[in-house]
Scaffold this motif. Structure first.
Motif, short mmCIF file in Angstrom:
data_model
loop_
_atom_site.label_atom_id
_atom_site.label_comp_id
_atom_site.label_asym_id
_atom_site.label_seq_id
_atom_site.Cartn_x
_atom_site.Cartn_y
_atom_site.Cartn_z
N MET A 1 0.86 -1.22 -0.01
CA MET A 1 -0.17 -0.08 -0.04
C MET A 1 0.71 1.21 -0.26
SD MET A 1 -3.14 -0.86 2.54
CE MET A 1 -2.09 -1.15 4.03
N THR A 2 0.77 2.07 -0.66
CA THR A 2 1.16 3.34 -0.73
C THR A 2 0.24 4.69 -0.07
OG1 THR A 2 2.37 2.80 -2.78
CG2 THR A 2 2.07 5.12 -2.25
N ARG A 3 0.94 5.34 0.65
CA ARG A 3 0.17 6.55 1.22
C ARG A 3 0.74 7.68 1.18
NH1 ARG A 3 -1.90 1.82 2.29
NH2 ARG A 3 -3.29 1.25 3.90
N SER A 4 0.07 8.94 1.34
CA SER A 4 0.94 10.23 1.16
C SER A 4 0.46 10.78 2.50
CB SER A 4 0.15 11.02 0.04
OG SER A 4 0.58 10.42 -1.37
N THR A 5 1.43 11.63 3.12
CA THR A 5 1.00 12.17 4.10
C THR A 5 1.41 13.95 3.85
OG1 THR A 5 1.92 10.48 5.46
CG2 THR A 5 1.71 12.60 6.54
N ARG A 6 0.49 14.42 4.19
CA ARG A 6 0.55 16.26 3.95
C ARG A 6 0.11 16.63 5.14
NH1 ARG A 6 1.90 16.32 -1.20
NH2 ARG A 6 1.23 14.75 -2.56
N ARG A 7 0.66 17.92 5.39
CA ARG A 7 0.22 18.79 6.50
C ARG A 7 -0.41 20.04 6.01
NH1 ARG A 7 4.20 19.78 11.33
NH2 ARG A 7 2.90 20.95 12.50
N ARG A 41 -6.42 -4.59 13.07
CA ARG A 41 -7.73 -4.25 13.35
C ARG A 41 -8.05 -4.22 15.15
NH1 ARG A 41 -10.61 -8.73 14.85
NH2 ARG A 41 -9.47 -10.44 14.53
N THR A 42 -7.15 -4.78 15.73
CA THR A 42 -7.35 -4.86 17.30
C THR A 42 -6.46 -3.90 17.90
OG1 THR A 42 -5.48 -6.31 17.80
CG2 THR A 42 -7.36 -7.34 17.36
N ALA A 61 0.86 -4.89 3.03
CA ALA A 61 0.11 -5.48 4.02
C ALA A 61 -0.89 -6.46 3.38
CB ALA A 61 -0.71 -4.48 4.63
N GLY A 62 -1.31 -7.42 4.22
CA GLY A 62 -2.30 -8.44 3.77
C GLY A 62 -3.64 -7.85 3.80
N ASP A 63 -4.40 -8.56 3.47
CA ASP A 63 -5.95 -8.23 3.51
C ASP A 63 -6.50 -7.97 4.92
OD1 ASP A 63 -6.26 -8.40 0.55
OD2 ASP A 63 -7.18 -10.59 0.73
N GLY A 64 -7.25 -6.89 5.23
CA GLY A 64 -7.62 -6.48 6.41
C GLY A 64 -7.76 -5.12 6.62
N VAL A 83 -8.37 0.00 4.59
CA VAL A 83 -8.66 -1.21 4.31
C VAL A 83 -7.68 -1.90 3.36
CG1 VAL A 83 -10.27 -2.93 3.67
CG2 VAL A 83 -11.29 -1.13 5.02
N ALA A 84 -7.04 -2.78 3.69
CA ALA A 84 -5.99 -3.05 2.63
C ALA A 84 -6.43 -4.50 1.93
CB ALA A 84 -4.72 -3.74 3.43
N SER A 85 -5.96 -4.57 0.50
CA SER A 85 -6.30 -5.67 -0.09
C SER A 85 -5.08 -5.90 -0.88
CB SER A 85 -7.57 -4.87 -1.22
OG SER A 85 -7.78 -6.34 -2.26
#
Length: 96
Positions: A1-7, A41-42, A61-64, A83-85
């Motif tokens: 998964m790729t994510r961007s963080t911006r402020r 998730r926990t 990451a795996g599914d979940g 949610v990862a896929s």
């Protein structure tokens, strides 16, 4: 998964942790050297990575379901549900 963080700047008064407005990036600018945690998730810690100078980061990451917790200097932690896929790339913008 790729994510961007911006402020972005907040409309309210500066937090007590901020020394001056010039210390903070302008709205929409990427923030590097921020840490992003992946919690399952926990709520259990799974992984942590720093963002690049352009504010990007990646988890494999795996599914979940889980939570991304963003930790940046002079900002409150920000949690974002994800949610990862497997086989999918998720672009998520996080505003501090």
């Amino acid at each position: 998964m790729t994510r961007s963080t911006r402020r972005s700047s907040r409309p309210s008064a500066p937090s007590p942790r901020s020394s001056s407005p010039s210390d903070r990036p302008r709205s929409g600018e990427p923030v590097g050297s921020v840490y992003v945690r992946l919690l399952d998730r926990t709520g259990e810690f799974t992984a942590e990575v720093p963002t690049s100078a352009t504010g990007h980061f990646r988890f494999f990451a795996g599914d979940g379901e889980g939570t991304l917790r963003t930790l940046a200097p002079k900002a409150d932690p920000v949690d974002k549900k994800v949610v990862a896929s497997v086989g999918s790339i998720a672009e998520i913008k996080i505003v501090l």
